[in-house]
Design an enzyme around this catalytic site. Structure first.
Site, PDB file in Angstrom:
ATOM      1  N   GLU A  80       1.915   6.254  -2.124  1.00 31.11           N
ATOM      2  CA  GLU A  80       1.220   6.122  -0.584  1.00 31.11           C
ATOM      3  C   GLU A  80       0.901   7.331  -0.092  1.00 31.11           C
ATOM      4  O   GLU A  80       0.199   7.170   0.941  1.00 31.11           O
ATOM      5  CB  GLU A  80       2.237   5.190   0.168  1.00 31.11           C
ATOM      6  CG  GLU A  80       3.706   5.685   0.148  1.00 31.11           C
ATOM      7  CD  GLU A  80       3.643   6.780   1.450  1.00 31.11           C
ATOM      8  OE1 GLU A  80       3.098   6.456   2.408  1.00 31.11           O
ATOM      9  OE2 GLU A  80       4.544   7.601   1.411  1.00 31.11           O
ATOM     10  N   LEU A  82      12.399  -3.870   2.929  1.00 32.61           N
ATOM     11  CA  LEU A  82      13.760  -3.697   2.335  1.00 32.61           C
ATOM     12  C   LEU A  82      13.600  -3.007   0.871  1.00 32.61           C
ATOM     13  O   LEU A  82      14.428  -2.347   0.292  1.00 32.61           O
ATOM     14  CB  LEU A  82      14.785  -5.043   2.588  1.00 32.61           C
ATOM     15  CG  LEU A  82      15.963  -4.523   1.915  1.00 32.61           C
ATOM     16  CD1 LEU A  82      16.808  -3.655   2.749  1.00 32.61           C
ATOM     17  CD2 LEU A  82      16.924  -6.204   2.162  1.00 32.61           C
ATOM     18  N   ALA A  83      12.553  -3.857   0.153  1.00 31.13           N
ATOM     19  CA  ALA A  83      12.422  -3.858  -1.212  1.00 31.13           C
ATOM     20  C   ALA A  83      12.358  -2.060  -1.549  1.00 31.13           C
ATOM     21  O   ALA A  83      13.005  -1.621  -2.620  1.00 31.13           O
ATOM     22  CB  ALA A  83      11.191  -4.330  -1.566  1.00 31.13           C
ATOM     23  N   GLN A  95      13.309   0.497   0.536  1.00 26.63           N
ATOM     24  CA  GLN A  95      14.389   0.906   1.136  1.00 26.63           C
ATOM     25  C   GLN A  95      15.732   1.005   0.238  1.00 26.63           C
ATOM     26  O   GLN A  95      16.702   1.848   0.159  1.00 26.63           O
ATOM     27  CB  GLN A  95      14.798   0.484   2.344  1.00 26.63           C
ATOM     28  CG  GLN A  95      13.692   0.687   3.266  1.00 26.63           C
ATOM     29  CD  GLN A  95      13.749   0.160   4.816  1.00 26.63           C
ATOM     30  OE1 GLN A  95      14.828  -0.237   5.180  1.00 26.63           O
ATOM     31  NE2 GLN A  95      12.587  -0.275   5.538  1.00 26.63           N
ATOM     32  N   HIS A 119       4.598   1.526  -1.183  1.00 19.80           N
ATOM     33  CA  HIS A 119       5.899   2.308  -0.651  1.00 19.80           C
ATOM     34  C   HIS A 119       7.051   2.052  -1.892  1.00 19.80           C
ATOM     35  O   HIS A 119       7.663   3.083  -1.936  1.00 19.80           O
ATOM     36  CB  HIS A 119       6.399   1.869   0.557  1.00 19.80           C
ATOM     37  CG  HIS A 119       5.622   2.340   1.838  1.00 19.80           C
ATOM     38  ND1 HIS A 119       5.791   3.629   2.318  1.00 19.80           N
ATOM     39  CD2 HIS A 119       4.501   1.865   2.409  1.00 19.80           C
ATOM     40  CE1 HIS A 119       4.757   3.701   3.419  1.00 19.80           C
ATOM     41  NE2 HIS A 119       4.220   2.908   3.430  1.00 19.80           N
TER      42      HIS A 119
END
Length: 347
Positions: free
Chosen positions: A10, A287-288, A290, A312
């Site tokens: 990214e 969340l995936a 993080q 990300h």
């Protein structure tokens, strides 16, 4: 020294923040160039510089290139030192992103730490404090992270001034994450808030969100609804929607800005929540990515499904692979639902 091209994936600040976390955690030095090259204003901004300075303090690191606008940085960590830390970004830069930089290495410290960050808590392109405290933190607690979160005040763009604190207990090992099904939606929570603006704006945001959700969720679903008036520097608004499922939680935030109608803010949050909800998948797209740094050092392999594969997520997996031995697999195209497998390989 590990060499990292900051324009990969990214190509934003996430490459740098994840590298800082993993460098402190593993003791491996790195040099990163092309920092944030894929952004309109490349190089280190103040919030990224604060993440560098925060990581350097907790790991007693030697750093070169730590100045505003710098396109490259060298970071040589020493030993992680637990303690009480306070970091003032000085702008509305994201406080939650600074916290997410230092939490992984502090888990490997000998004693508990307490970290306070002053800056933006509800600002674009970062987890809102509501998301951090109600989605991210419970999710890593499920892996074995122990501690507490506390918000003293909120901060919005451009004034900032929010004050948030996180305590982190040491964790020798983290549990793997096996979440393939979420179960039924058991409760919905909506918070609509304004700071130094008429309460009617929060009410309009809320009504727009409820209108967007009407007829799209189960009948009789328990709902917690709250409108809040905040004391902040400057002005700001947000709405946060949290879905509690049998085996997962998911959250979505929309922010107000000058010239953006309250109805647009509420509709935006509702639309993002429904896109996730109607996918049938357990882990929301934010969340995936993080979770990656935590699952990369779990005691066994993890497997979860997400409603949307993002750049990300792919970026964090790439950066983690520079510092740790991992077997990773992502099934699904970017922008579509997918499955993520992360298996640490013993060194």
């Amino acid at each position: 020294m590990i060499e990292i091209d900051g324009s990969m994936g990214e190509g934003g600040g996430q490459v740098l923040r994840s590298a800082l976390s993993l460098s402190c955690l593993t003791g491996q030095a790195f040099h990163i160039y092309n920092i944030r090259k894929n952004r309109s204003k490349s190089g280190l901004m103040r919030q990224h510089l604060m993440a560098v300075q925060a990581a350097a303090r907790i790991a007693s690191a030697n750093v070169a290139g730590d100045r505003l606008g710098s396109p490259e940085l060298s970071f040589l960590p020493d030993r992680i030192t637990p303690g009480e830390y306070s970091f003032d970004i000085g702008t509305a830069g994201s406080a939650t992103l600074v916290l997410q930089t230092v939490i992984p290495p502090l888990l490997a410290a000998r004693k508990a730490s307490r970290v306070t960050v002053i800056g933006g808590t509800h600002v674009p392109f970062s987890p809102s404090w509501n998301y951090f405290a109600e989605i991210f933190w419970p999710s890593i607690a499920r892996l074995g992270v122990r501690g507490e979160t506390e918000a003293g005040s909120f901060g919005f763009y451009p004034k900032g001034g929010g004050r948030v604190t996180c305590t982190v207990q040491p964790a020798e090992a983290l549990a793997p994450y096996q979440v393939r099904e979420r179960g039924r939606l058991t409760r919905l929570r909506i918070v609509s808030a304004v700071g130094n603006l008429p309460r009617t704006i929060a009410e309009r945001q809320l009504q727009a969100a409820l209108s967007g959700l009407k007829g799209r969720l189960e009948r009789g679903l328990p709902m917690d609804i709250e409108t809040r008036e905040l004391t902040i520097f400057g002005q700001g608004t947000f709405i946060f929607i949290k879905g509690e499922y049998e085996h997962a939680v998911a959250g979505f935030t929309a922010l107000g800005e000058r010239g953006k109608p309250a109805e647009t803010v509420g509709s935006e949050a509702a639309r993002e929540f429904l896109e996730h909800h109607e996918s049938g998948e357990p882990v929301d797209p934010h969340l995936a990515d993080q979770l990656v740094l935590y699952l990369a050092r779990a005691s066994a392999g993890s497997l979860f499904r997400t409603s949307r594969v993002t750049s990300h997520l792919a970026t964090n997996l790439l950066v983690a692979g520079y510092f740790l031995k991992l077997a990773c697999r992502v099934e699904g195209s970017e922008g579509e639902p997918g499955a993520v497998a992360i298996t640490p390989i013993p060194q």
